[in-house]
Scaffold this motif. Sequence first.
Motif, mmCIF file in Angstrom:
data_model
loop_
_atom_site.group_PDB
_atom_site.id
_atom_site.type_symbol
_atom_site.label_atom_id
_atom_site.label_comp_id
_atom_site.label_asym_id
_atom_site.label_seq_id
_atom_site.Cartn_x
_atom_site.Cartn_y
_atom_site.Cartn_z
ATOM 1 N N GLU A 75 -4.556 12.366 -12.848
ATOM 2 C CA GLU A 75 -3.755 13.459 -13.503
ATOM 3 C C GLU A 75 -4.644 14.271 -14.453
ATOM 4 O OE1 GLU A 75 0.826 12.506 -14.398
ATOM 5 O OE2 GLU A 75 -0.654 11.132 -15.547
ATOM 6 N N LYS A 76 -4.039 15.454 -14.450
ATOM 7 C CA LYS A 76 -4.586 16.702 -15.348
ATOM 8 C C LYS A 76 -4.268 16.468 -16.884
ATOM 9 C CE LYS A 76 -5.308 20.180 -11.661
ATOM 10 N NZ LYS A 76 -4.953 21.447 -11.240
ATOM 11 N N ALA A 77 -4.661 15.448 -17.532
ATOM 12 C CA ALA A 77 -4.299 15.163 -18.742
ATOM 13 C C ALA A 77 -4.373 16.285 -19.749
ATOM 14 C CB ALA A 77 -5.009 13.884 -19.199
ATOM 15 N N GLN A 104 8.940 12.270 -7.405
ATOM 16 C CA GLN A 104 9.533 13.570 -7.495
ATOM 17 C C GLN A 104 9.950 13.658 -9.273
ATOM 18 O OE1 GLN A 104 9.530 15.649 -4.933
ATOM 19 N NE2 GLN A 104 10.215 17.648 -6.401
ATOM 20 N N VAL A 105 10.337 12.724 -9.913
ATOM 21 C CA VAL A 105 10.772 12.764 -11.172
ATOM 22 C C VAL A 105 9.545 12.756 -12.186
ATOM 23 C CG1 VAL A 105 11.871 11.514 -12.954
ATOM 24 C CG2 VAL A 105 13.182 11.739 -11.032
ATOM 25 N N ILE A 106 8.519 12.034 -11.400
ATOM 26 C CA ILE A 106 7.192 11.895 -12.337
ATOM 27 C C ILE A 106 6.514 13.358 -12.017
ATOM 28 C CG2 ILE A 106 5.017 10.893 -12.091
ATOM 29 C CD1 ILE A 106 6.442 8.317 -11.177
ATOM 30 N N GLU A 107 6.518 13.707 -10.983
ATOM 31 C CA GLU A 107 5.724 14.998 -10.625
ATOM 32 C C GLU A 107 6.583 16.262 -11.525
ATOM 33 O OE1 GLU A 107 2.985 15.596 -8.969
ATOM 34 O OE2 GLU A 107 2.750 13.776 -8.357
ATOM 35 N N ASN A 108 7.722 16.234 -11.617
ATOM 36 C CA ASN A 108 8.320 17.507 -12.296
ATOM 37 C C ASN A 108 8.820 16.892 -13.706
ATOM 38 O OD1 ASN A 108 8.338 18.594 -9.821
ATOM 39 N ND2 ASN A 108 10.485 18.021 -9.216
ATOM 40 N N ARG A 109 8.077 16.042 -14.108
ATOM 41 C CA ARG A 109 8.431 15.631 -15.763
ATOM 42 C C ARG A 109 8.272 16.747 -16.565
ATOM 43 N NH1 ARG A 109 3.821 13.752 -14.522
ATOM 44 N NH2 ARG A 109 1.938 13.252 -16.016
ATOM 45 N N MET A 110 7.117 17.532 -16.461
ATOM 46 C CA MET A 110 6.896 18.641 -17.451
ATOM 47 C C MET A 110 8.000 19.529 -17.366
ATOM 48 S SD MET A 110 4.879 19.034 -20.002
ATOM 49 C CE MET A 110 6.036 19.982 -21.164
ATOM 50 N N GLU A 111 8.348 20.113 -16.269
ATOM 51 C CA GLU A 111 9.196 20.969 -15.963
ATOM 52 C C GLU A 111 10.765 20.389 -16.280
ATOM 53 O OE1 GLU A 111 7.011 19.942 -13.962
ATOM 54 O OE2 GLU A 111 6.244 21.517 -12.624
ATOM 55 N N ASN A 112 10.754 19.398 -16.043
ATOM 56 C CA ASN A 112 12.222 18.934 -16.602
ATOM 57 C C ASN A 112 12.320 18.804 -17.916
ATOM 58 O OD1 ASN A 112 13.135 18.402 -13.837
ATOM 59 N ND2 ASN A 112 12.381 16.183 -13.728
ATOM 60 N N LYS A 113 11.425 18.465 -18.879
ATOM 61 C CA LYS A 113 11.605 18.259 -20.186
ATOM 62 C C LYS A 113 11.590 19.805 -20.882
ATOM 63 C CE LYS A 113 8.677 15.185 -21.827
ATOM 64 N NZ LYS A 113 9.627 14.091 -22.314
ATOM 65 N N SER A 127 0.703 -1.273 0.099
ATOM 66 C CA SER A 127 0.120 -0.016 0.015
ATOM 67 C C SER A 127 0.940 1.395 -0.110
ATOM 68 C CB SER A 127 -1.032 -0.016 1.300
ATOM 69 O OG SER A 127 -0.339 -0.070 2.398
ATOM 70 N N HIS A 128 1.983 1.160 0.650
ATOM 71 C CA HIS A 128 2.837 2.508 0.467
ATOM 72 C C HIS A 128 3.335 2.825 -0.835
ATOM 73 C CE1 HIS A 128 5.799 -1.050 0.812
ATOM 74 N NE2 HIS A 128 6.675 -0.196 0.440
ATOM 75 N N ILE A 129 3.425 1.823 -1.744
ATOM 76 C CA ILE A 129 3.774 2.172 -3.066
ATOM 77 C C ILE A 129 2.806 3.129 -3.781
ATOM 78 C CG2 ILE A 129 4.227 1.160 -5.106
ATOM 79 C CD1 ILE A 129 5.603 -1.323 -3.895
ATOM 80 N N ASP A 130 1.620 2.431 -3.663
ATOM 81 C CA ASP A 130 0.338 3.239 -4.013
ATOM 82 C C ASP A 130 0.387 4.666 -3.605
ATOM 83 O OD1 ASP A 130 0.228 1.084 -5.714
ATOM 84 O OD2 ASP A 130 -1.660 0.493 -4.483
ATOM 85 N N ASP A 131 0.568 4.653 -2.361
ATOM 86 C CA ASP A 131 0.484 6.216 -1.277
ATOM 87 C C ASP A 131 1.689 7.035 -1.923
ATOM 88 O OD1 ASP A 131 -1.793 5.142 -0.373
ATOM 89 O OD2 ASP A 131 -0.839 4.334 1.357
ATOM 90 N N THR A 132 2.604 6.573 -1.772
ATOM 91 C CA THR A 132 4.051 7.321 -2.017
ATOM 92 C C THR A 132 3.791 7.711 -3.522
ATOM 93 O OG1 THR A 132 5.300 6.230 -0.653
ATOM 94 C CG2 THR A 132 6.509 7.534 -1.919
ATOM 95 N N LEU A 133 3.636 7.204 -4.604
ATOM 96 C CA LEU A 133 3.414 7.432 -5.907
ATOM 97 C C LEU A 133 2.127 7.964 -6.412
ATOM 98 C CD1 LEU A 133 5.275 4.315 -7.469
ATOM 99 C CD2 LEU A 133 6.419 6.442 -6.892
ATOM 100 N N ARG A 134 1.452 8.257 -5.289
ATOM 101 C CA ARG A 134 -0.023 8.861 -5.532
ATOM 102 C C ARG A 134 -0.750 8.275 -6.934
ATOM 103 N NH1 ARG A 134 3.422 13.270 -4.229
ATOM 104 N NH2 ARG A 134 2.953 14.122 -2.295
ATOM 105 N N LEU A 135 -0.767 6.928 -6.915
ATOM 106 C CA LEU A 135 -1.198 6.263 -8.109
ATOM 107 C C LEU A 135 -2.622 6.271 -8.130
ATOM 108 C CD1 LEU A 135 1.119 2.953 -8.425
ATOM 109 C CD2 LEU A 135 1.155 5.354 -9.697
ATOM 110 N N ALA A 136 -3.515 6.756 -6.973
ATOM 111 C CA ALA A 136 -4.846 6.607 -6.990
ATOM 112 C C ALA A 136 -5.391 8.028 -7.347
ATOM 113 C CB ALA A 136 -5.341 6.572 -5.501
ATOM 114 N N THR A 137 -4.483 9.105 -7.575
ATOM 115 C CA THR A 137 -4.843 10.439 -8.101
ATOM 116 C C THR A 137 -5.105 10.390 -9.502
ATOM 117 O OG1 THR A 137 -2.760 11.157 -7.947
ATOM 118 C CG2 THR A 137 -3.923 11.379 -5.937
#
Length: 484
Positions: free
Chosen positions: A47-49, A331-340, A35-45
């Motif tokens: 995205e604003k596609a 963090q990499v997933i959340e900032n992927r647009m900024e990094n790109k 469960s900590h994997i889903d919670d930490t990676l926020r897989l249940a939320t």
Amino acid sequence: MKGTVLISCFLSLLLLQATAEEEEEDITAILRDRSHIDDTLRLATEEKARDYAAAIERLRKIYHTSIKPLEQAYKYNELRSHEISAYPGRTLGDSATDGEITSKPMVLFLGPWSVGKSTMINYLLGMHESPYQLYTGAEPTTSEFTVIMHGEKIRSVEGIVMAADSSRSFSPLEKFGQNFLEKLIGIEMPHKLLERVTFVDTPGIIENRKQQERGYPFNDVCQWFIDRADLIFVVFDPTKLDVGLELEMLFRQLKGRESQIRIILNKADNLATQDLMRVYGALFWSLAPLINVTEPPRVYVSSFWPYDYAPDTSRDLFKREEISLLEDLNQVIENRMENKIAFIRQHGIRVRIHGLLVDRYVQTFKEKMSFFSDPELVFQEIVDDPDKFYIFKSILAKTNVSKFDLPNRDAYRDFFGINPITNFKPLSAQCSYIGGCLLEKIEKAITNELPALLSSINSGKQPGLAACEATGCGEKPKNRYRKN
């Protein structure tokens, strides 16, 4: 007598079946909570596609209209054939395709054989004991480069198919030959995590194997994936801490990418606490000569597989270490647009510097040429000693270019060996009344358009006409070279 034997056999079978069922129940009971994997990676939320797609489209448009024209006019990709000496670090592919711009963040797994790279991917995706899990074992098991990506259904994709599909951004891999494409495989599956990131599993490093035995340039392929990875997991286990020639070469290829590297000491629950401390120190001792940075890299100590930690081990420490690593991934997933956006801007800066340098070479060549001069001898003198003609110093003096961003001088000797100087026009001739000047357009993208797009992402605004109006995207660039 026969009846007694039959009864004995029957009872033995029942006993074996009962034992197997008990073992299966025990294995099921010791499966670790995920469960900590889903919670930490926020897989249940969700995205604003829509906002993400709008930002990607705007970024793609800026690249194609403002950066790519100068990149093609001065053949920047020819310089990239010497990119290790010219620009160490991450680079775009040859004339970056839309697939590279729109691709998801890439997480690359590297390390010796049988340290748990494939098992770690299975654990993160919950694929253990499924028909499509990556094959694992105590022996070297992964002989292919395996790309795990999102798809509508579970299926495998051959390497030749991946290289032929430009939308996947893997088409440049064809340059490594058909033997390599046979060692490249893709796996598509519907998974929340794969909607946001792509995993790449690599063959384990075997120190007694030569590149020729693999049948393809292993180090060159690794470099291609390293240059495009957003996060690099270098995995070790307590039994494989020795550093050989192939691992040393790998860390040499990772220079300039230290901020993306995460070192993982896997299978840590196999050791007692005192032994683990000694192994931790031995790992740093082995890696110290290979990582030439002032700040030591972060080493994550845990056991990344689906079963519970071994008894009498530091399970709380391992759990915190695992969550910390997952936070890095998130963090990499959340900032992927900024990094790109930042990466495309960095690429644009390098293209601009390349254009200014080629322009300076062209101008110097024309100034030194006379009616009786030999063009080859004149230009050879300029290429052999550019400092004599202030090629690089003039760029620093007249433009806002940092000396730390200048490429290697030797790369241009090879560049002009392939591309004659007479093939290039000066920047003053790279202007048109309708399209404007190539230099003006790329400078505008670097200083205005890309920072404005980044600001709109950070502020939560949808990038579109508002951002375009703020930066004057539709305004025709002025031709500063055209006489009034």
